[in-house]
Design a protein around this motif. Sequence first.
Motif, mmCIF file in Angstrom:
data_model
loop_
_atom_site.group_PDB
_atom_site.id
_atom_site.type_symbol
_atom_site.label_atom_id
_atom_site.label_comp_id
_atom_site.label_asym_id
_atom_site.label_seq_id
_atom_site.Cartn_x
_atom_site.Cartn_y
_atom_site.Cartn_z
ATOM 1 N N ALA A 128 0.828 -1.201 0.000
ATOM 2 C CA ALA A 128 0.000 0.000 0.000
ATOM 3 C C ALA A 128 0.868 1.260 0.000
ATOM 4 C CB ALA A 128 -0.934 0.000 1.199
ATOM 5 N N MET A 129 0.636 2.105 -0.983
ATOM 6 C CA MET A 129 1.249 3.436 -1.008
ATOM 7 C C MET A 129 0.203 4.419 -0.491
ATOM 8 S SD MET A 129 4.354 2.931 -2.186
ATOM 9 C CE MET A 129 4.894 4.594 -2.589
ATOM 10 N N VAL A 130 0.582 5.183 0.536
ATOM 11 C CA VAL A 130 -0.359 6.079 1.209
ATOM 12 C C VAL A 130 0.260 7.457 1.382
ATOM 13 C CG1 VAL A 130 -1.371 4.127 2.461
ATOM 14 C CG2 VAL A 130 0.450 5.476 3.531
ATOM 15 N N LEU A 131 -0.551 8.431 1.687
ATOM 16 C CA LEU A 131 -0.030 9.755 2.036
ATOM 17 C C LEU A 131 0.815 9.644 3.294
ATOM 18 C CD1 LEU A 131 -3.200 11.963 1.437
ATOM 19 C CD2 LEU A 131 -1.043 12.088 0.142
ATOM 20 N N PRO A 132 1.916 10.376 3.380
ATOM 21 C CA PRO A 132 2.770 10.294 4.576
ATOM 22 C C PRO A 132 2.005 10.509 5.879
ATOM 23 C CG PRO A 132 3.908 11.494 2.836
ATOM 24 C CD PRO A 132 2.504 11.241 2.340
ATOM 25 N N LYS A 133 1.013 11.400 5.860
ATOM 26 C CA LYS A 133 0.260 11.676 7.087
ATOM 27 C C LYS A 133 -0.619 10.497 7.503
ATOM 28 C CE LYS A 133 -3.702 13.962 4.842
ATOM 29 N NZ LYS A 133 -4.485 15.226 4.748
ATOM 30 N N LEU A 177 -2.577 6.843 -8.545
ATOM 31 C CA LEU A 177 -1.663 7.561 -7.648
ATOM 32 C C LEU A 177 -2.110 9.012 -7.476
ATOM 33 C CD1 LEU A 177 1.750 6.127 -8.926
ATOM 34 C CD2 LEU A 177 0.613 5.597 -6.757
ATOM 35 N N ARG A 178 -2.609 9.615 -8.547
ATOM 36 C CA ARG A 178 -3.120 10.993 -8.433
ATOM 37 C C ARG A 178 -4.305 11.048 -7.468
ATOM 38 N NH1 ARG A 178 -1.984 11.107 -14.165
ATOM 39 N NH2 ARG A 178 -0.348 12.642 -14.618
ATOM 40 N N HIS A 179 -5.193 10.061 -7.547
ATOM 41 C CA HIS A 179 -6.339 10.019 -6.628
ATOM 42 C C HIS A 179 -5.867 9.894 -5.178
ATOM 43 C CE1 HIS A 179 -9.688 10.171 -9.334
ATOM 44 N NE2 HIS A 179 -9.268 9.125 -10.043
ATOM 45 N N ALA A 180 -4.850 9.087 -4.946
ATOM 46 C CA ALA A 180 -4.327 8.933 -3.588
ATOM 47 C C ALA A 180 -3.641 10.208 -3.122
ATOM 48 C CB ALA A 180 -3.361 7.747 -3.527
ATOM 49 N N LEU A 181 -2.909 10.863 -4.032
ATOM 50 C CA LEU A 181 -2.259 12.135 -3.674
ATOM 51 C C LEU A 181 -3.289 13.185 -3.285
ATOM 52 C CD1 LEU A 181 0.445 12.279 -6.498
ATOM 53 C CD2 LEU A 181 0.916 12.200 -4.035
ATOM 54 N N ALA A 182 -4.455 13.145 -3.927
ATOM 55 C CA ALA A 182 -5.532 14.090 -3.625
ATOM 56 C C ALA A 182 -6.383 13.626 -2.450
ATOM 57 C CB ALA A 182 -6.412 14.290 -4.856
ATOM 58 N N ASP A 183 -6.016 12.479 -1.853
ATOM 59 C CA ASP A 183 -6.731 11.918 -0.703
ATOM 60 C C ASP A 183 -8.145 11.467 -1.072
ATOM 61 O OD1 ASP A 183 -6.645 10.978 1.853
ATOM 62 O OD2 ASP A 183 -6.821 12.923 2.851
ATOM 63 N N HIS A 184 -8.332 11.076 -2.341
ATOM 64 C CA HIS A 184 -9.629 10.586 -2.781
ATOM 65 C C HIS A 184 -9.773 9.080 -2.542
ATOM 66 C CE1 HIS A 184 -9.886 14.208 -5.754
ATOM 67 N NE2 HIS A 184 -10.227 14.545 -4.520
ATOM 68 N N ILE A 185 -8.665 8.371 -2.486
ATOM 69 C CA ILE A 185 -8.657 6.974 -2.067
ATOM 70 C C ILE A 185 -7.563 6.820 -1.011
ATOM 71 C CG2 ILE A 185 -9.579 5.989 -4.187
ATOM 72 C CD1 ILE A 185 -6.779 5.291 -5.068
ATOM 73 N N ASP A 186 -7.715 5.822 -0.155
ATOM 74 C CA ASP A 186 -6.809 5.684 0.988
ATOM 75 C C ASP A 186 -5.446 5.109 0.610
ATOM 76 O OD1 ASP A 186 -8.717 6.661 2.787
ATOM 77 O OD2 ASP A 186 -9.605 4.663 3.045
ATOM 78 N N ALA A 187 -5.407 4.229 -0.387
ATOM 79 C CA ALA A 187 -4.143 3.570 -0.708
ATOM 80 C C ALA A 187 -4.174 3.027 -2.131
ATOM 81 C CB ALA A 187 -3.870 2.427 0.279
ATOM 82 N N VAL A 188 -2.983 2.832 -2.684
ATOM 83 C CA VAL A 188 -2.830 2.187 -3.992
ATOM 84 C C VAL A 188 -1.970 0.948 -3.795
ATOM 85 C CG1 VAL A 188 -1.958 2.396 -6.344
ATOM 86 C CG2 VAL A 188 -3.006 4.379 -5.229
ATOM 87 N N GLY A 208 5.604 11.824 -2.427
ATOM 88 C CA GLY A 208 4.222 12.265 -2.198
ATOM 89 C C GLY A 208 3.379 11.167 -1.588
ATOM 90 N N LEU A 209 3.700 9.931 -1.895
ATOM 91 C CA LEU A 209 3.108 8.761 -1.261
ATOM 92 C C LEU A 209 4.253 7.882 -0.771
ATOM 93 C CD1 LEU A 209 0.397 7.822 -3.939
ATOM 94 C CD2 LEU A 209 0.003 9.048 -1.786
ATOM 95 N N VAL A 210 4.017 7.143 0.301
ATOM 96 C CA VAL A 210 5.056 6.290 0.868
ATOM 97 C C VAL A 210 4.506 4.887 1.112
ATOM 98 C CG1 VAL A 210 6.299 8.199 1.939
ATOM 99 C CG2 VAL A 210 4.494 7.023 3.231
ATOM 100 N N PHE A 211 5.399 3.936 1.069
ATOM 101 C CA PHE A 211 5.042 2.555 1.357
ATOM 102 C C PHE A 211 4.806 2.388 2.853
ATOM 103 C CE2 PHE A 211 6.935 -1.781 2.342
ATOM 104 C CZ PHE A 211 5.772 -2.482 2.043
#
Length: 262
Positions: A128-133, A177-188, A208-211
């Motif tokens: 899962a790649m997620v936003l750092p926060k 990945l763009r959707h995840a960066l925009a916080d539209h989905i939780d993970a890729v 921008g996203l982290v494992f």
Amino acid sequence: MEHPNTVLARRAMTLLLAIAMASAAAADVEAAKSYTIGVEDLQYYPLHTTGNGNVFGGFAREVLDMFAKEKGYSFRYVPLPVNRLYVAFLKERTLDFKYPDNPRWKEDLRGAATIHYSATLVTSEEGAMVLPKHKGRSLRQIKSLGTVLGFTPWPYLPAIDSKAITLSTSNGFDGLLRHALADHIDAVYINVDVANYLLAKELKTPGGLVFDPGLPHARSDFSLSTLRHAEVLNEFDAFLRRERLQLQNLKLKYGIEERGGP
């Protein structure tokens, strides 16, 4: 006594026949050494990719080309969407080989077919790649997950089947990945090296996203497969063993990391 011109004509005909037979034999050998390899029409660099002009590239292409050159084979790479690739390989049987492949993938489509697999060419660490926060969230906090159409996010299937997680699919990872960066989905759900490359090179958002290793992740072995050319796979396995050091150097060249197990 035959006329000299008749003798010369007969000799010329014999020579032409010999040349024709040699050419036909050479053509048969050439045809026997020419193979099609079905590959994913997908940006999955550095592992493998179809880039400009739909040309297959990346780590896998370099390894397969090295093998082909050594054995005198000619490989023609046929990029197809993931699901279409399975149909061409397993149902229509219009391809000599498929890459990548794994015995666990699409078991329902394989049925009773006898499929031969090479040794592992590369092992893909997927997670899962997620936003750092959001790193450090529990699985219960993941409500939406994205992956490419035709991919199976194995570690998340129980949660997807129970409707605890909504799965979104796309033909490519860049949009997910763009959707995840925009916080539209939780993970890729994606290979970690591929995600980092796309984020840095294509989306210009390195980091921008982290494992998140705390969420379910898995390792998938990528092999070359065939329905009818097992002898070529035996040669390929010998090549992989013999060129182990060179393959490690290629992984370094492409930035493919060797990570631990799940």
